[in-house]
Design a protein around this motif. Structure first.
Motif, PDB file in Angstrom:
ATOM      1  N   MET A 160       0.815  -1.212   0.000  1.00 42.00           N
ATOM      2  CA  MET A 160       0.000   0.000   0.000  1.00 42.00           C
ATOM      3  C   MET A 160       0.852   1.266   0.000  1.00 42.00           C
ATOM      4  SD  MET A 160      -2.698  -1.245   2.919  1.00 42.00           S
ATOM      5  CE  MET A 160      -3.812   0.158   2.728  1.00 42.00           C
ATOM      6  N   SER A 161       2.172   1.105   0.082  1.00 43.16           N
ATOM      7  CA  SER A 161       3.060   2.229   0.356  1.00 43.16           C
ATOM      8  C   SER A 161       3.677   2.793  -0.911  1.00 43.16           C
ATOM      9  CB  SER A 161       4.170   1.766   1.311  1.00 43.16           C
ATOM     10  OG  SER A 161       5.122   2.787   1.500  1.00 43.16           O
ATOM     11  N   ASP A 162       3.938   4.107  -0.888  1.00 45.59           N
ATOM     12  CA  ASP A 162       4.729   4.715  -1.949  1.00 45.59           C
ATOM     13  C   ASP A 162       6.211   4.456  -1.729  1.00 45.59           C
ATOM     14  OD1 ASP A 162       4.295   6.595   0.335  1.00 45.59           O
ATOM     15  OD2 ASP A 162       5.799   7.751  -0.758  1.00 45.59           O
ATOM     16  N   ALA A 163       6.575   3.937  -0.558  1.00 50.51           N
ATOM     17  CA  ALA A 163       7.980   3.647  -0.234  1.00 50.51           C
ATOM     18  C   ALA A 163       8.070   2.222   0.315  1.00 50.51           C
ATOM     19  CB  ALA A 163       8.512   4.654   0.781  1.00 50.51           C
ATOM     20  N   VAL A 195       2.220  -6.137  -6.373  1.00 48.50           N
ATOM     21  CA  VAL A 195       2.094  -6.374  -7.816  1.00 48.50           C
ATOM     22  C   VAL A 195       3.309  -5.815  -8.554  1.00 48.50           C
ATOM     23  CG1 VAL A 195       0.683  -5.964  -9.855  1.00 48.50           C
ATOM     24  CG2 VAL A 195      -0.393  -6.338  -7.630  1.00 48.50           C
ATOM     25  N   GLY A 196       3.870  -6.652  -9.414  1.00 39.20           N
ATOM     26  CA  GLY A 196       5.075  -6.280 -10.158  1.00 39.20           C
ATOM     27  C   GLY A 196       6.328  -6.933  -9.612  1.00 39.20           C
ATOM     28  N   ASN A 197       6.277  -7.346  -8.324  1.00 37.99           N
ATOM     29  CA  ASN A 197       7.435  -8.016  -7.715  1.00 37.99           C
ATOM     30  C   ASN A 197       7.277  -9.527  -7.869  1.00 37.99           C
ATOM     31  OD1 ASN A 197       8.414  -5.531  -6.999  1.00 37.99           O
ATOM     32  ND2 ASN A 197       7.895  -5.689  -4.831  1.00 37.99           N
ATOM     33  N   GLY A 198       7.570 -10.031  -9.046  1.00 40.17           N
ATOM     34  CA  GLY A 198       7.446 -11.463  -9.304  1.00 40.17           C
ATOM     35  C   GLY A 198       6.041 -11.855  -9.698  1.00 40.17           C
ATOM     36  N   PRO A 199       5.874 -13.109 -10.132  1.00 36.25           N
ATOM     37  CA  PRO A 199       4.591 -13.544 -10.716  1.00 36.25           C
ATOM     38  C   PRO A 199       3.403 -13.404  -9.771  1.00 36.25           C
ATOM     39  CG  PRO A 199       6.313 -15.178 -11.117  1.00 36.25           C
ATOM     40  CD  PRO A 199       6.903 -14.152 -10.208  1.00 36.25           C
ATOM     41  N   GLN A 200       3.618 -13.689  -8.470  1.00 33.17           N
ATOM     42  CA  GLN A 200       2.529 -13.524  -7.503  1.00 33.17           C
ATOM     43  C   GLN A 200       2.724 -12.300  -6.612  1.00 33.17           C
ATOM     44  OE1 GLN A 200       4.077 -16.910  -7.488  1.00 33.17           O
ATOM     45  NE2 GLN A 200       2.718 -17.260  -9.237  1.00 33.17           N
ATOM     46  N   GLY A 201       3.712 -11.491  -6.911  1.00 31.58           N
ATOM     47  CA  GLY A 201       3.947 -10.296  -6.099  1.00 31.58           C
ATOM     48  C   GLY A 201       4.683 -10.568  -4.796  1.00 31.58           C
ATOM     49  N   PHE A 248      -5.499  -5.997  -4.161  1.00 30.41           N
ATOM     50  CA  PHE A 248      -5.586  -4.844  -5.056  1.00 30.41           C
ATOM     51  C   PHE A 248      -5.047  -3.587  -4.368  1.00 30.41           C
ATOM     52  CE2 PHE A 248      -7.415  -1.321  -7.299  1.00 30.41           C
ATOM     53  CZ  PHE A 248      -7.258  -1.709  -8.618  1.00 30.41           C
ATOM     54  N   SER A 249      -4.161  -2.867  -5.064  1.00 32.25           N
ATOM     55  CA  SER A 249      -3.591  -1.621  -4.555  1.00 32.25           C
ATOM     56  C   SER A 249      -3.693  -0.574  -5.648  1.00 32.25           C
ATOM     57  CB  SER A 249      -2.118  -1.832  -4.164  1.00 32.25           C
ATOM     58  OG  SER A 249      -1.453  -0.592  -4.039  1.00 32.25           O
ATOM     59  N   SER A 250      -4.568   0.385  -5.443  1.00 37.77           N
ATOM     60  CA  SER A 250      -4.717   1.409  -6.476  1.00 37.77           C
ATOM     61  C   SER A 250      -3.427   2.218  -6.615  1.00 37.77           C
ATOM     62  CB  SER A 250      -5.899   2.330  -6.163  1.00 37.77           C
ATOM     63  OG  SER A 250      -5.779   2.858  -4.870  1.00 37.77           O
ATOM     64  N   TYR A 251      -2.657   2.312  -5.523  1.00 35.65           N
ATOM     65  CA  TYR A 251      -1.398   3.045  -5.622  1.00 35.65           C
ATOM     66  C   TYR A 251      -0.430   2.346  -6.587  1.00 35.65           C
ATOM     67  CZ  TYR A 251       2.523   5.989  -4.641  1.00 35.65           C
ATOM     68  OH  TYR A 251       3.548   6.882  -4.812  1.00 35.65           O
ATOM     69  N   ARG A 252      -0.294   1.027  -6.431  1.00 32.72           N
ATOM     70  CA  ARG A 252       0.609   0.314  -7.344  1.00 32.72           C
ATOM     71  C   ARG A 252       0.053   0.331  -8.770  1.00 32.72           C
ATOM     72  NH1 ARG A 252       4.851  -2.096  -4.578  1.00 32.72           N
ATOM     73  NH2 ARG A 252       5.509  -3.384  -6.330  1.00 32.72           N
ATOM     74  N   ARG A 253      -1.267   0.200  -8.908  1.00 33.81           N
ATOM     75  CA  ARG A 253      -1.842   0.276 -10.257  1.00 33.81           C
ATOM     76  C   ARG A 253      -1.454   1.583 -10.934  1.00 33.81           C
ATOM     77  NH1 ARG A 253      -7.959   1.516 -10.163  1.00 33.81           N
ATOM     78  NH2 ARG A 253      -6.989   3.429  -9.408  1.00 33.81           N
ATOM     79  N   ILE A 404     -18.594 -15.491  -0.801  1.00 32.59           N
ATOM     80  CA  ILE A 404     -18.992 -16.648  -1.608  1.00 32.59           C
ATOM     81  C   ILE A 404     -18.666 -16.452  -3.093  1.00 32.59           C
ATOM     82  CG2 ILE A 404     -20.785 -17.377  -0.016  1.00 32.59           C
ATOM     83  CD1 ILE A 404     -22.826 -16.056  -1.911  1.00 32.59           C
ATOM     84  N   GLY A 405     -18.118 -15.304  -3.438  1.00 30.23           N
ATOM     85  CA  GLY A 405     -17.731 -15.049  -4.825  1.00 30.23           C
ATOM     86  C   GLY A 405     -17.276 -13.608  -4.953  1.00 30.23           C
ATOM     87  N   VAL A 406     -16.908 -13.242  -6.170  1.00 29.11           N
ATOM     88  CA  VAL A 406     -16.532 -11.857  -6.445  1.00 29.11           C
ATOM     89  C   VAL A 406     -17.277 -11.371  -7.679  1.00 29.11           C
ATOM     90  CG1 VAL A 406     -14.271 -11.811  -5.329  1.00 29.11           C
ATOM     91  CG2 VAL A 406     -14.464 -12.662  -7.671  1.00 29.11           C
ATOM     92  N   GLY A 407     -17.553 -10.083  -7.697  1.00 31.41           N
ATOM     93  CA  GLY A 407     -18.219  -9.454  -8.824  1.00 31.41           C
ATOM     94  C   GLY A 407     -17.231  -9.120  -9.923  1.00 31.41           C
ATOM     95  N   PRO A 408     -17.697  -8.334 -10.907  1.00 31.36           N
ATOM     96  CA  PRO A 408     -16.802  -7.988 -12.018  1.00 31.36           C
ATOM     97  C   PRO A 408     -15.654  -7.104 -11.567  1.00 31.36           C
ATOM     98  CG  PRO A 408     -18.954  -6.902 -12.220  1.00 31.36           C
ATOM     99  CD  PRO A 408     -19.043  -7.812 -11.046  1.00 31.36           C
ATOM    100  N   GLY A 409     -14.571  -7.179 -12.285  1.00 25.04           N
ATOM    101  CA  GLY A 409     -13.387  -6.368 -11.985  1.00 25.04           C
ATOM    102  C   GLY A 409     -12.254  -6.862 -12.844  1.00 25.04           C
ATOM    103  N   GLY A 410     -11.061  -6.455 -12.513  1.00 28.35           N
ATOM    104  CA  GLY A 410      -9.898  -6.868 -13.301  1.00 28.35           C
ATOM    105  C   GLY A 410      -8.674  -6.183 -12.761  1.00 28.35           C
ATOM    106  N   PRO A 411      -7.602  -6.195 -13.538  1.00 28.71           N
ATOM    107  CA  PRO A 411      -6.358  -5.586 -13.059  1.00 28.71           C
ATOM    108  C   PRO A 411      -6.497  -4.104 -12.713  1.00 28.71           C
ATOM    109  CG  PRO A 411      -5.964  -6.930 -14.999  1.00 28.71           C
ATOM    110  CD  PRO A 411      -7.442  -6.864 -14.820  1.00 28.71           C
ATOM    111  N   GLN A 412      -7.485  -3.428 -13.327  1.00 24.38           N
ATOM    112  CA  GLN A 412      -7.640  -1.977 -13.105  1.00 24.38           C
ATOM    113  C   GLN A 412      -8.629  -1.630 -12.003  1.00 24.38           C
ATOM    114  OE1 GLN A 412      -5.740   0.154 -14.914  1.00 24.38           O
ATOM    115  NE2 GLN A 412      -4.818  -1.565 -15.979  1.00 24.38           N
ATOM    116  N   SER A 413      -9.491  -2.564 -11.636  1.00 29.27           N
ATOM    117  CA  SER A 413     -10.492  -2.266 -10.606  1.00 29.27           C
ATOM    118  C   SER A 413     -10.755  -3.525  -9.797  1.00 29.27           C
ATOM    119  CB  SER A 413     -11.796  -1.755 -11.238  1.00 29.27           C
ATOM    120  OG  SER A 413     -12.319  -2.720 -12.115  1.00 29.27           O
TER     121      SER A 413
END
Ligand SMILES: [Fe+2]
Ligand SMILES: [Fe+2]
Length: 495
Positions: A160-163, A195-201, A248-253, A404-413
């Motif tokens: 979640m961090s910028d640093a 996200v970005g630090n290796g295949p699973q982060g 999901f981290s909007s900062y990293r996105r 019990i599940g997740v709604g729509p979304g993707g790498p951006q949301s």
């Protein structure tokens, strides 16, 4: 090389056999020359010198190169106090100590556990969680002098961090006053997925720890097991089975260079393709078939049951993991993710006709539990994060909250969780008032004709308070026999 920065972020880990194997790890802001460990008996000096392996990763957000060092030792004497120094050329050594685990069931010991830690003060712009309690809890754990500590995921919240590199440095600097004297054995939580630090982060997490092997080079360090006395600990990574989109981290996105072009996606459900579950089943079968093992303890992050309305428990865990826990008689699960304290009765099986796979409590005594009846689950998610769960966020009487599940979304949301409610007959005790805390576990030695037991005590603190007081205590025990925790068929016959 004179004037090189000293070793930092020093911490100890057990190997697969805690009685004889360990590793000491550290980090430096620049490459170290001839990194090494000196080790010896507490009364004998540093007779053994072991070279350390360098492992590095590049933080995707900032491009920083992080240098870590790991020295592994084997053949140590069981139940023994050791002293060590970590050193490299041009820097003063940093000293530490630790004890190896006992061999067999004849000696008792203590371990501690919590999840969802964070750091004591802000790093970077302070986007990630940080509280004074994240510092106080390290001292509270130290006061109990455990042999080792189980860290149930969500360690630094660097995703979640910028640093993020500074956040990890703050994390290890904070725990070092404990973790250089006893292993802090982690499980990877959703916030370890950067996200970005290796295949699973998990590249930062995996680079910074030296954990027992799991037979897979691809997933080395992501899950593992070790034995202390008659306790087998399995540390697993539930992002593999959970339905929740938890990393999901909007900062990293918005700030990881090339996020979209690289196809980065924080949703890693099913990433191991069943490799982890197959490993888990083989490990559970081996542990249950081992005459030397009394207790199977699973350390994981996301939970199978929760009555807090924060994330919710995850149906994926019930689908993929609880049948294995039932089949092989897991005694205790320690977890986090939900930021409160709660524990269950021993559970096994599913309420008849329940599409939510609601677990069934098998006894009604919240103070004294026989884990031949089922698995006791504990949520210990008040390590220090800045999002404590207020009492208003809990149903009264307890009502289970399940993803019990997740709604729509993707790498951006982020995909939103779909939540269902259930009766929470499984809930034995919960704390709606105390935001921060940890548990200690006293494993009693099991003698012939006696009883083997683990006494769990929860210590809680108010926000901003360094005083951790005992607030809850219960005992898990099994009658003595040829072996505590008999064959599963025998347990099923009692159902
Ligand atoms: Fe958390
Ligand atoms: Fe979490």
């Amino acid at each position: 090389m004179a004037g090189a920065p000293p070793p930092q972020q020093v911490h100890v880990q057990f190997g697969a056999d805690a009685a004889t194997q360990a590793a000491v790890s550290w980090a430096t802001p620049a490459p170290a020359a001839r990194p090494r460990l000196r080790l010896g008996l507490a009364d004998g000096g540093h007779g053994l010198e072991v070279p350390a392996e360098e492992r590095v990763y590049t933080e995707a957000l900032t491009g920083e190169l992080v240098h870590t060092y790991h020295a592994r030792v084997a053949g140590l004497p069981p139940g023994t106090a050791l002293v060590y120094q970590v050193i490299h050329d041009g820097a003063d050594p940093v000293a530490g100590t630790f004890r190896t685990g006992p061999r067999g069931r004849g000696k008792g010991f203590r371990f501690t556990s919590f999840g969802d830690h964070s750091i004591p003060g802000p790093a970077g712009h302070g986007l990630g969680p940080h509280t004074p309690n994240a510092g106080y809890i390290v001292d509270a754990v130290n006061e109990l002098d455990p042999l080792f500590h189980l860290m149930n995921g969500d360690l630094s919240y660097a995703n979640m961090s910028d640093a993020p590199v500074a956040t990890w440095a703050a994390y290890f600097t904070n725990i070092m006053r404990s973790a250089r004297h006893r292993p802090w054995m982690p499980a990877a939580g959703n916030h370890e997925n950067e996200v970005g630090n290796g295949p699973q982060g998990y590249e930062s997490y995996r680079t910074r720890f030296e954990l027992p092997g799991n037979g897979s080079a691809e997933f080395a360090g992501t899950w593992y097991a070790f034995t202390v006395g008659a306790v087998r600990v399995l540390s697993i990574n539930n992002d593999d089975v959970c339905l929740q989109d938890g990393a999901f981290s909007s900062y990293r996105r918005d700030h990881v260079p090339g996020y979209r072009d690289h196809g980065h996606d924080p949703y890693i459900h099913g990433y191991s393709g069943g490799v982890q579950r197959a490993w888990l089943e083989a490990e559970l079968a081996a542990a249950r078939g081992d005459e030397e093992i009394d207790w199977i303890v699973v350390c994981m992050h996301q939970v199978a049951m929760s009555s807090a309305h924060l994330n919710g428990a995850d149906l994926g865990i019930r689908q993929q993991l609880l049948p294995l826990f039932d089949a092989y008689g897991v005694d205790l699960v320690v977890a986090g993710h939900e930021h409160h304290y709660e524990r269950t009765f021993p559970v096994r099986g599913v309420e008849p006709g329940s599409s939510l796979l609601t677990p069934v409590p098998r006894s009604g005594d919240p103070a004294d539990m026989d884990t031949r009846d089922g698995t006791v689950h504990m949520i210990i998610g008040g390590g220090g994060h800045s999002v404590p769960r207020p009492a208003a966020g809990h149903g009264i009487p307890p009502e289970g909250s399940l993803i019990i599940g997740v709604g729509p979304g993707g790498p951006q949301s982020q995909r939103r969780s779909v939540i269902a409610a259930e009766p929470a007959r499984w809930s034995a005790h919960r704390d709606l008032a105390t935001p921060f805390g940890f548990a200690s576990f006293d494993v009693a030695p099991a003698g012939p004709g006696g009883t083997c037991s683990i006494t769990a005590t929860y210590y809680g603190a108010a926000a901003g308070s360094p005083v951790y007081a005992p607030l809850d205590r219960f005992v898990m025990r099994k009658p003595a026999g040829t072996r505590c925790g008999g064959p599963r068929a025998e347990q099923l016959a009692r159902a």
